[in-house]
Design a protein around this motif. Structure first.
Motif, PDB file in Angstrom:
ATOM      1  N   SER A 139       9.457   4.924   2.179  1.00  0.00           N
ATOM      2  CA  SER A 139       8.695   6.156   2.020  1.00  0.00           C
ATOM      3  C   SER A 139       9.037   6.795   0.682  1.00  0.00           C
ATOM      4  CB  SER A 139       9.003   7.128   3.165  1.00  0.00           C
ATOM      5  OG  SER A 139      10.373   7.491   3.153  1.00  0.00           O
ATOM      6  N   PHE A 140       8.234   7.751   0.287  1.00  0.00           N
ATOM      7  CA  PHE A 140       8.473   8.483  -0.948  1.00  0.00           C
ATOM      8  C   PHE A 140       7.937   9.899  -0.754  1.00  0.00           C
ATOM      9  CE2 PHE A 140       4.312   6.599  -1.162  1.00  0.00           C
ATOM     10  CZ  PHE A 140       3.507   7.554  -1.751  1.00  0.00           C
ATOM     11  N   THR A 141       8.242  10.776  -1.692  1.00  0.00           N
ATOM     12  CA  THR A 141       7.718  12.130  -1.652  1.00  0.00           C
ATOM     13  C   THR A 141       6.866  12.367  -2.892  1.00  0.00           C
ATOM     14  OG1 THR A 141       9.678  13.018  -2.752  1.00  0.00           O
ATOM     15  CG2 THR A 141       9.669  13.007  -0.343  1.00  0.00           C
ATOM     16  N   ARG A 142       6.030  13.361  -2.819  1.00  0.00           N
ATOM     17  CA  ARG A 142       5.210  13.734  -3.975  1.00  0.00           C
ATOM     18  C   ARG A 142       5.720  15.060  -4.523  1.00  0.00           C
ATOM     19  NH1 ARG A 142       1.329  11.083  -0.635  1.00  0.00           N
ATOM     20  NH2 ARG A 142       0.259   9.421  -1.756  1.00  0.00           N
ATOM     21  N   TRP A 143       5.794  15.131  -5.837  1.00  0.00           N
ATOM     22  CA  TRP A 143       6.290  16.320  -6.505  1.00  0.00           C
ATOM     23  C   TRP A 143       5.161  16.991  -7.278  1.00  0.00           C
ATOM     24  CZ3 TRP A 143      11.534  14.530  -9.110  1.00  0.00           C
ATOM     25  CH2 TRP A 143      12.471  14.257  -8.096  1.00  0.00           C
ATOM     26  N   LEU A 144       5.187  18.303  -7.265  1.00  0.00           N
ATOM     27  CA  LEU A 144       4.295  19.086  -8.105  1.00  0.00           C
ATOM     28  C   LEU A 144       5.018  19.335  -9.429  1.00  0.00           C
ATOM     29  CD1 LEU A 144       1.506  20.580  -7.745  1.00  0.00           C
ATOM     30  CD2 LEU A 144       2.870  22.665  -7.438  1.00  0.00           C
ATOM     31  N   THR A 149       4.138   7.077   2.648  1.00  0.00           N
ATOM     32  CA  THR A 149       4.704   5.865   3.246  1.00  0.00           C
ATOM     33  C   THR A 149       4.375   4.644   2.399  1.00  0.00           C
ATOM     34  OG1 THR A 149       2.727   5.635   4.621  1.00  0.00           O
ATOM     35  CG2 THR A 149       4.617   6.757   5.599  1.00  0.00           C
ATOM     36  N   ILE A 150       5.200   3.633   2.539  1.00  0.00           N
ATOM     37  CA  ILE A 150       4.999   2.368   1.829  1.00  0.00           C
ATOM     38  C   ILE A 150       4.901   1.263   2.881  1.00  0.00           C
ATOM     39  CG2 ILE A 150       5.919   0.764   0.105  1.00  0.00           C
ATOM     40  CD1 ILE A 150       7.532   3.116  -1.036  1.00  0.00           C
ATOM     41  N   HIS A 151       3.786   0.547   2.859  1.00  0.00           N
ATOM     42  CA  HIS A 151       3.560  -0.522   3.832  1.00  0.00           C
ATOM     43  C   HIS A 151       3.317  -1.852   3.128  1.00  0.00           C
ATOM     44  CE1 HIS A 151       2.652   2.935   6.451  1.00  0.00           C
ATOM     45  NE2 HIS A 151       2.906   2.135   7.458  1.00  0.00           N
ATOM     46  N   LEU A 152       3.683  -2.916   3.805  1.00  0.00           N
ATOM     47  CA  LEU A 152       3.275  -4.260   3.430  1.00  0.00           C
ATOM     48  C   LEU A 152       2.268  -4.743   4.468  1.00  0.00           C
ATOM     49  CD1 LEU A 152       6.631  -5.969   2.361  1.00  0.00           C
ATOM     50  CD2 LEU A 152       4.784  -5.183   0.880  1.00  0.00           C
ATOM     51  N   LEU A 153       1.133  -5.237   3.990  1.00  0.00           N
ATOM     52  CA  LEU A 153       0.088  -5.724   4.883  1.00  0.00           C
ATOM     53  C   LEU A 153      -0.068  -7.230   4.732  1.00  0.00           C
ATOM     54  CD1 LEU A 153      -2.707  -3.048   4.265  1.00  0.00           C
ATOM     55  CD2 LEU A 153      -0.743  -2.911   5.789  1.00  0.00           C
ATOM     56  N   ARG A 208       0.840  -1.191   0.000  1.00  0.00           N
ATOM     57  CA  ARG A 208       0.000   0.000   0.000  1.00  0.00           C
ATOM     58  C   ARG A 208       0.880   1.249   0.000  1.00  0.00           C
ATOM     59  NH1 ARG A 208      -4.898  -1.770   2.548  1.00  0.00           N
ATOM     60  NH2 ARG A 208      -5.490  -3.587   1.307  1.00  0.00           N
ATOM     61  N   LEU A 209       0.545   2.175  -0.866  1.00  0.00           N
ATOM     62  CA  LEU A 209       1.223   3.465  -0.921  1.00  0.00           C
ATOM     63  C   LEU A 209       0.357   4.488  -0.206  1.00  0.00           C
ATOM     64  CD1 LEU A 209       2.299   3.434  -4.690  1.00  0.00           C
ATOM     65  CD2 LEU A 209       3.645   2.735  -2.708  1.00  0.00           C
ATOM     66  N   GLY A 210       0.945   5.222   0.729  1.00  0.00           N
ATOM     67  CA  GLY A 210       0.173   6.166   1.511  1.00  0.00           C
ATOM     68  C   GLY A 210      -0.081   5.623   2.898  1.00  0.00           C
ATOM     69  N   SER A 211      -0.804   6.384   3.700  1.00  0.00           N
ATOM     70  CA  SER A 211      -1.035   5.991   5.083  1.00  0.00           C
ATOM     71  C   SER A 211      -1.760   4.663   5.143  1.00  0.00           C
ATOM     72  CB  SER A 211      -1.849   7.069   5.814  1.00  0.00           C
ATOM     73  OG  SER A 211      -3.067   7.296   5.144  1.00  0.00           O
ATOM     74  N   SER A 212      -1.416   3.855   6.137  1.00  0.00           N
ATOM     75  CA  SER A 212      -1.992   2.521   6.277  1.00  0.00           C
ATOM     76  C   SER A 212      -2.782   2.435   7.571  1.00  0.00           C
ATOM     77  CB  SER A 212      -0.882   1.466   6.275  1.00  0.00           C
ATOM     78  OG  SER A 212      -1.394   0.190   6.535  1.00  0.00           O
ATOM     79  N   ILE A 213      -4.012   1.934   7.466  1.00  0.00           N
ATOM     80  CA  ILE A 213      -4.849   1.761   8.653  1.00  0.00           C
ATOM     81  C   ILE A 213      -4.403   0.489   9.376  1.00  0.00           C
ATOM     82  CG2 ILE A 213      -7.182   1.389   9.502  1.00  0.00           C
ATOM     83  CD1 ILE A 213      -8.182   2.938   7.076  1.00  0.00           C
ATOM     84  N   SER A 266      -4.884  -2.318  12.251  1.00  0.00           N
ATOM     85  CA  SER A 266      -5.922  -2.935  13.077  1.00  0.00           C
ATOM     86  C   SER A 266      -5.413  -4.272  13.577  1.00  0.00           C
ATOM     87  CB  SER A 266      -7.209  -3.129  12.261  1.00  0.00           C
ATOM     88  OG  SER A 266      -7.026  -4.131  11.285  1.00  0.00           O
ATOM     89  N   ASP A 267      -6.199  -4.858  14.478  1.00  0.00           N
ATOM     90  CA  ASP A 267      -5.821  -6.163  15.024  1.00  0.00           C
ATOM     91  C   ASP A 267      -5.932  -7.254  13.963  1.00  0.00           C
ATOM     92  OD1 ASP A 267      -5.379  -5.013  17.480  1.00  0.00           O
ATOM     93  OD2 ASP A 267      -7.392  -5.462  18.246  1.00  0.00           O
ATOM     94  N   ASP A 268      -6.682  -6.992  12.903  1.00  0.00           N
ATOM     95  CA  ASP A 268      -6.922  -8.000  11.883  1.00  0.00           C
ATOM     96  C   ASP A 268      -5.806  -8.078  10.848  1.00  0.00           C
ATOM     97  OD1 ASP A 268      -9.378  -8.540  13.065  1.00  0.00           O
ATOM     98  OD2 ASP A 268     -10.375  -6.980  11.890  1.00  0.00           O
ATOM     99  N   VAL A 269      -4.983  -7.047  10.755  1.00  0.00           N
ATOM    100  CA  VAL A 269      -3.957  -6.980   9.715  1.00  0.00           C
ATOM    101  C   VAL A 269      -2.654  -6.466  10.324  1.00  0.00           C
ATOM    102  CG1 VAL A 269      -3.291  -5.919   7.524  1.00  0.00           C
ATOM    103  CG2 VAL A 269      -5.672  -6.531   7.918  1.00  0.00           C
ATOM    104  N   VAL A 270      -1.553  -7.082   9.939  1.00  0.00           N
ATOM    105  CA  VAL A 270      -0.231  -6.606  10.328  1.00  0.00           C
ATOM    106  C   VAL A 270       0.253  -5.630   9.264  1.00  0.00           C
ATOM    107  CG1 VAL A 270       2.154  -7.247  10.832  1.00  0.00           C
ATOM    108  CG2 VAL A 270       0.281  -8.769  11.509  1.00  0.00           C
ATOM    109  N   SER A 271       0.708  -4.453   9.687  1.00  0.00           N
ATOM    110  CA  SER A 271       1.196  -3.432   8.769  1.00  0.00           C
ATOM    111  C   SER A 271       2.672  -3.185   9.042  1.00  0.00           C
ATOM    112  CB  SER A 271       0.393  -2.143   8.941  1.00  0.00           C
ATOM    113  OG  SER A 271       0.879  -1.135   8.082  1.00  0.00           O
TER     114      SER A 271
END
Length: 320
Positions: free
Chosen positions: A182-187, A292-296, A165-170, A172-177
């Motif tokens: 990380s990365f940045t966004r450019w205009l 942010t970059i997460h593995l769930l 998942r790219l971006g903030s990750s929710i 919870s007890d049901d999923v390990v994050s």
């Protein structure tokens, strides 16, 4: 015509797993795939079977159970009440078998066995795909399935072991994050677009520009800028929205407007001069989505050597 025995007949046959034949397991996988795919032909393509084989397998399963699992018409199928119950129980059995296989394969010294990974389209194409050979050469016993989609997948129902998942990750007890990078966004905008429009020297100037926006499913769109602890939230408008970042990148290169995109997606275009980076002194992020970059993965996959191998592979890529 199929019989009309009570719907719970589809249930008690799946209480245990002992005595289930290989043919029955294949029938279960076929039925589950048909429900997930919403049709016989799509399930057949996914399973690598003929559509007639999938249809026969589901028909035989219904004949054996004596109840209708799938309602059919000339255009589509729908799941019956008994079919929904049977699907959940069949899914539990198949998951239990896969977990048993995974537990055995993860006990060995080598990384081996099946690993289904869901990855966003452009990240898979640009970042992961060119280096997959390294992962597979390092772990020749790994059987990798890369599912490329920009949709948020449900790990359990879609039988995915790992989702990027790219971006903030929710969390919870049901999923390990697990945060892996990380990365940045450019205009950015093309020189052609900038040559015919007013200069962009402050975020507020964007209100007078055509902004190419990522579609998050919300009617309200704004871009957030931060500098020296001060946050600016700028409403933006434009003639194009898309849930595919590369479509926005191509539109920006073609001079259609200003885009806010991940650095890994547009870095080559900026280096080549096709795009120019704007307002580099500001940190930019759309809404609450962080860079942010997460593995769930599911909690029962903790300690998996296959997941650890992919995580190490990905972190090595991101550190380059």
């Amino acid at each position: 015509m199929l019989g009309s025995e009570p719907a719970n007949r589809a249930s008690f046959r799946l209480i245990g797993i002992s005595g289930v034949s290989m043919d029955k397991l294949l029938a279960l996988r076929t039925f589950v795939a048909t429900v997930r795919c919403g049709g016989f032909s799509t399930a057949a393509r996914q399973l690598g079977l003929a559509t007639s084989s999938v249809t026969r397998a589901v028909n035989a399963l219904e004949q054996e159970l004596g109840c209708v699992l799938l309602n059919r018409n000339t255009r589509q199928i729908s799941v019956s009440e008994a079919g929904r119950d049977y699907f959940e129980r069949a899914l539990a059995i198949l998951d239990a078998l896969d977990e048993a296989d995974a537990a055995v394969t993860d006990n060995g010294e080598e990384v081996r066995g099946r690993l289904a990974v869901s990855v966003p389209v452009e990240f898979a194409r640009r970042i992961i795909a060119p280096h997959l050979g390294e992962l597979l050469e390092r772990h020749p016993q790994l059987e990798l399935t890369l599912r490329v989609t920009d949709e948020v997948v449900d790990l359990l129902s879609e039988r995915v072991d790992l989702a990027l998942r790219l971006g903030s990750s929710i969390v919870s007890d049901d999923v390990v994050s697990q945060r892996v990078g990380s990365f940045t966004r450019w205009l950015v905008a093309s020189p052609q677009y900038l040559a015919r429009t007013s200069p962009i020297e402050h975020p507020d100037a964007l209100q007078a520009h055509t902004c190419l926006q990522y579609d998050y499913g919300s009617p309200a769109h704004y871009w957030r800028f931060e500098q020296d602890g001060t946050t600016l939230q700028v409403p933006v408008t434009g003639s194009l929205r898309s849930n595919n970042a590369d479509i926005l990148r191509q539109a920006a290169v073609a001079g259609q407007g200003v885009a806010l995109l991940s650095d890994w997606l547009v870095r080559d275009d900026v280096d080549s001069g096709k795009l120019q980076r704007l307002l580099p002194d500001y940190e930019v992020a759309p809404g609450p989505h962080e860079g942010t970059i997460h593995l769930l993965y599911l909690p029962n996959h903790r300690g998996s050597k296959r997941i650890a191998a992919f995580s190490e592979f990905l972190q090595a890529l991101l550190q380059r």
